[in-house]
Structures are given as C-alpha cells and as structure tokens.
Scaffold this active site. Structure first.
Site, mmCIF file in Angstrom:
data_model
loop_
_atom_site.group_PDB
_atom_site.id
_atom_site.type_symbol
_atom_site.label_atom_id
_atom_site.label_comp_id
_atom_site.label_asym_id
_atom_site.label_seq_id
_atom_site.Cartn_x
_atom_site.Cartn_y
_atom_site.Cartn_z
ATOM 1 N N CYS A 74 12.347 -18.874 -10.987
ATOM 2 C CA CYS A 74 11.522 -19.333 -9.874
ATOM 3 C C CYS A 74 11.557 -20.845 -9.703
ATOM 4 C CB CYS A 74 10.074 -18.863 -10.067
ATOM 5 S SG CYS A 74 9.404 -19.274 -11.686
ATOM 6 N N GLU A 118 1.642 -17.540 -9.951
ATOM 7 C CA GLU A 118 2.831 -18.391 -9.999
ATOM 8 C C GLU A 118 3.860 -17.741 -9.096
ATOM 9 O OE1 GLU A 118 6.570 -18.988 -10.971
ATOM 10 O OE2 GLU A 118 5.992 -18.639 -13.063
ATOM 11 N N LYS A 167 1.504 -4.304 -15.328
ATOM 12 C CA LYS A 167 2.477 -3.577 -14.527
ATOM 13 C C LYS A 167 3.768 -4.398 -14.542
ATOM 14 C CE LYS A 167 4.764 -2.154 -10.777
ATOM 15 N NZ LYS A 167 6.109 -2.704 -10.513
ATOM 16 N N GLU A 180 14.076 -19.344 -0.674
ATOM 17 C CA GLU A 180 14.374 -19.010 -2.064
ATOM 18 C C GLU A 180 15.414 -17.894 -2.109
ATOM 19 O OE1 GLU A 180 11.895 -18.479 -6.167
ATOM 20 O OE2 GLU A 180 11.175 -17.327 -4.448
#
Length: 497
Positions: A298, A264, A190, A399
């Site tokens: 990331c 992750e 996906k 983040e």
C-alpha cells in the site's frame, strides 16, 4: 538454474479442508460452502477453505463477547503479557511454516517471507511490553474540592473486528492481534480470501500459547463475511487495512452502533530523488520501494519524482536494475519477484499497463505479463518502468498495486512538495538527498503519515504508521496504536468530610 528451497509442505495443508476457527476449535461454515485458495505461481489449487458468511460471523462475535466478559476479563496485565511472550516464542518456533504458507498463498518469494520473522516476533514482544506499561493518570481537578480524587482508567474497547488484505497474511494478522491481546480485547479476524491459510494456523498457535477460547476467532470468506462483521452490533471496533473504496463501505456499515474505526487505506506515495543523492543507494532503494512484493504494498513509492539534471541517467539505471531482478518461482532461493496474488489482480495490473501506453507513457522495461516459458501458467508481471509521463495520467494518480513505477521529472524543492501533495492519498513518502535542509523541508512539507529519508518502507514496532487524507486514519504500531483499543474513563471522587 535456480535452487528450489528444500522444505516440506506444511502439514497444515494436508489436513483436509481448512475450517473456520471459532471459540477455540475448527468448524465448517454453517452453509457448508467452501472456496479454493490458489497458488498464484502455478494457478493450481492449494486448499479448500470454509466460506464463512453472516451466520458464522455472528457465532464468532458471540464467542468473542463471552470471552471478553468471562475469564479473559479477569486476567491481569502480567498474565496477558506472559501468554503473548509464549505466543511470540511459538511464532518464532513455527515461522518456517507460516512463511511457507504465505509464499504458497500469496506468491511472495520465500526468502522475503522468511526475512519477516524478526518483525513478526518483535511485534508480539513489543505489544507484550505495552500490556503492563499502559495506565491512566491522576488529575488535580479545579472543579472539585482540594481533597477530592480524580483519576482516569484505561479499559479495553471490547470486541474488535479486523478485516485484512492479502499482501501480508501472517504479518497483518499479528499486527491486528498484538494490541487486542495487550489491552484485554477480543478479536474476530476476517482474512482476505486470497490468502487465508497462515491466519488460521496462527489461531492454533494462540491456543497452544494458552490464550482462552474465543479471544481470537478467524472467519475466512468473501465480501459477505466482511460486510457482516462491519455491520454487527456486537462489534465495538473495526480495524481495517485495504482499499479506500472498501474503507468507505465500512464507514457506512459501522454507523449502526457508531463503532470505533481505524483504517489504513490506499496509497500513491511520492518518492523524491534530488540531484545530490547517492545514486548507488537511491537506484536500488527507489526500485525496491515499488517492486518489493511485486508492487503489492500500500505504501509503495509508485510516483518517482527525479530532479531534472539527473533524470535521464537515473531512470536508465533504475530500468537496468529492474531488468536484472529475478522473476520466478517463489520457492526458488534466487527469486526476487514472485507472481501477483490472483488472476483478478493480474487483469487489473495489465489493464493499467495498457492505459499507461494509451496515455502516451513509454515503458523502459516490462509493460506486459509473462506469457511464455515455465512461468506462463502463473500470474507474473515483470517490473515496469514508465517514463514520458505527467501528473494527470491515471498511472500517476491511481493505485495500481503491481510492479509499476511512473517517473516524473521536477526542478525545485517547492515544486516537488506541491506535486507530491497533489494526490488524494497520503500514506507514505520518500526523500533521497545528502542535504539535511532538503530532507527536513520535504519531511515537514509532505502531507503523509510517514516520510523516509535515504531509505524506504522501514517499519518499527515502536514507530506509528498510518495515513492522511484518503489513506485513512488511526495509527498502527507505537503507543498511539494501543490507545486505539482503549476507552478512557474518568472517575471523580468527592471524599466524605
């Protein structure tokens, strides 16, 4: 004036709506719904894409199960290896097209997406090697007679569901696909709804490489499709890359059949510059540790710790470097930073820019989106360098996923390690120093999955990558990665005497 890359638009874009790829062929979503994928540089529609849902996921999982239990299960390791090497050659042959799709869908400059060719091909060839080199072992058992035989087998986990982010569409798809093909698993992918095009094209290349129908399926769509994949009882493992918030949801959704998980997740990585560092290397290194891909990485080194004796000079140089970065059309050959991926991401990043200033931080450069000129219709934010900050600020703890760095002075190595570890995340970290003692002390002291010394965000197919703490668990790349896709079976044979 920049020179636009003179390449035709991929033929894939001109072939009508982009359908799902299930069991070796393109199919519309069962609901008939589609969504638009947007060029973030212009705000214009690139393509209509099938909006898959739970029913489509079910069909894809069933196709993957049939393939896993059917002809694919009888392929020998050398056969899987050969098909993967053919796929690697096809990816190399068609990489200009994949790179163009990624640039149009994501906004990463074409010079950067083209530069990823080596890694994409190398990943497939690396995993192709592992297809024939992974094996079990024989064990001298103390619980069995001396003439007995005890051994282990490595068997594929089964049907894998992969859910990918949008910040590296083709590369992330290959990173998930490689261990699946090498081990004899099957895959339902996906992709992110913001950038679904290159994974759908990759599925076509798999068929051209001779990989059987149903081994690789792609269901584009939104959260409903991802949730259905995470919950599906026919899925044996989920491999997820994305935010920590979504990762928590996947953990809960996977409980029904206790799926194996590898994740992750988010990051707020500490990048540390010591007073003895080579500034000519550390300045661009620290800047591009954040600003590459417009900060949509990331592992970006968004907490920039700089030792106090060089703090002012270093940050002025980083700001000067940032000001000179060329923000522009990602199809222009001199562009170094493209747009953010979507209007939603633009709003998120601009919200953090306002938060940083409200908290008292000062922007040496950047600090607001581009609202005038030829880039005004796109989702562009110039690189932003915040100083006068402290560890408790939201811009230093959360983040952002944009081209925003928060600079923080420090005095001692012990302080740097302690503050670097004072985060819920633990994905990556960096150290810039000429002192080997400092490099090794920080490398051992940081609670992160990767520590780079005098470099940043260097990835190698043979080197495991993953996170500590809220940055996830499991590893990608290296031998550790492929073990995530195997079950280990013990066989104990008492010989007939």
């Amino acid at each position: 004036m920049q020179d636009k890359i003179q390449r035709p638009l991929p033929a894939f874009l001109g072939q009508g709506p982009k359908h799902l790829f299930i069991n070796g062929r393109h199919e519309p979503a069962r609901s008939g719904k589609t969504f638009q994928t947007i060029n973030p540089a212009t705000g214009k529609v690139l393509a209509e894409v099938a909006d898959g849902g739970a029913e489509d996921i079910d069909l894809a999982v069933r196709a993957a199960r049939r393939a896993f239990e059917g002809p694919w299960s009888k392929w020998r390791p050398a056969q899987r290896q050969a098909s993967m090497l053919r796929l690697a050659d096809l990816v190399d042959q068609h990489y200009d097209e994949l790179a163009m799709l990624d640039t149009l869908d994501l906004g990463n400059p074409i010079t950067r997406t083209m530069a990823n060719r080596t890694r994409a091909v190398a990943l497939l060839r690396y995993y192709a090697g592992l297809a024939t080199s992974t094996h079990g072992e024989t064990i001298q058992s103390s619980a069995m007679p001396h003439d007995s035989l005890t051994y282990t087998l490595k068997e594929p986990v089964g049907v894998v569901g992969a859910i990918n982010p949008w910040n590296g569409p083709s590369g992330m798809a290959i990173w998930k696909l490689g261990p699946v093909l090498a081990t004899g698993c099957t895959l339902v992918l996906k992709p992110a709804e913001q950038a679904p095009l290159s994974p759908l094209r990759l599925a076509e290349l798999c068929m051209e490489a001779g990989i059987p129908e149903g081994v690789f399926n792609v269901v584009s769509g939104h959260g409903e499709a991802g949730a259905a994949l995470a919950e599906h009882p026919g899925v044996d493992k989920i491999a997820f890359t994305g935010s920590t918030e979504v990762g928590r949801k996947i953990v809960r959704a996977s409980a029904g059949n206790l799926k194996r998980l590898s994740m992750e997740l988010g990051g707020k990585s500490a990048n540390m510059v010591f007073a003895d560092a080579n500034m000519d290397l550390a300045v661009p290194g620290a800047a591009m540790a954040v600003f590459a891909n417009s900060g949509q990485v990331c592992v970006a080194g968004t907490r920039l710790f700089v030792q106090r004796p060089i703090y002012d000079e270093f940050m002025e140089r980083v700001a000067d470097f940032a000001k000179k970065l060329r923000v522009g059309d990602p199809l222009d050959s001199e562009t170094q930073l493209g747009p953010l991926v979507s209007a939603e991401q633009l709003d998120r990043v601009c919200g953090y820019l306002q938060v940083g200033m409200q908290e008292g931080a000062r922007a040496l450069t950047g600090g607001a989106r581009l609202t005038e000129g030829p880039l005004a219709d796109g989702f562009f934010v110039p690189p932003t360098v915040f100083v006068d900050a402290h560890d408790g600020m939201r811009i230093a703890r959360e983040e952002i996923f944009g081209p925003v760095v928060t600079a923080l002075p420090f005095d001692t190595i012990e302080e740097a390690i302690a503050r670097g570890n004072d985060s819920e995340y633990g994905l990556g970290g960096g150290v810039w120093t000429r002192d080997l003692n400092t490099a090794h002390r920080v490398g051992k002291g940081l609670r992160t999955g990767t520590v780079w010394v005098n470099c940043y965000n260097v990835l190698d197919p043979a080197v495991p990558f993953g996170g500590y703490k809220m940055s996830g668990f499991g590893r990608e790349s290296g031998n550790e990665h492929i073990q995530e896709y195997y079950e280990t079976k013990a066989v104990m044979v008492k010989l007939d005497s």
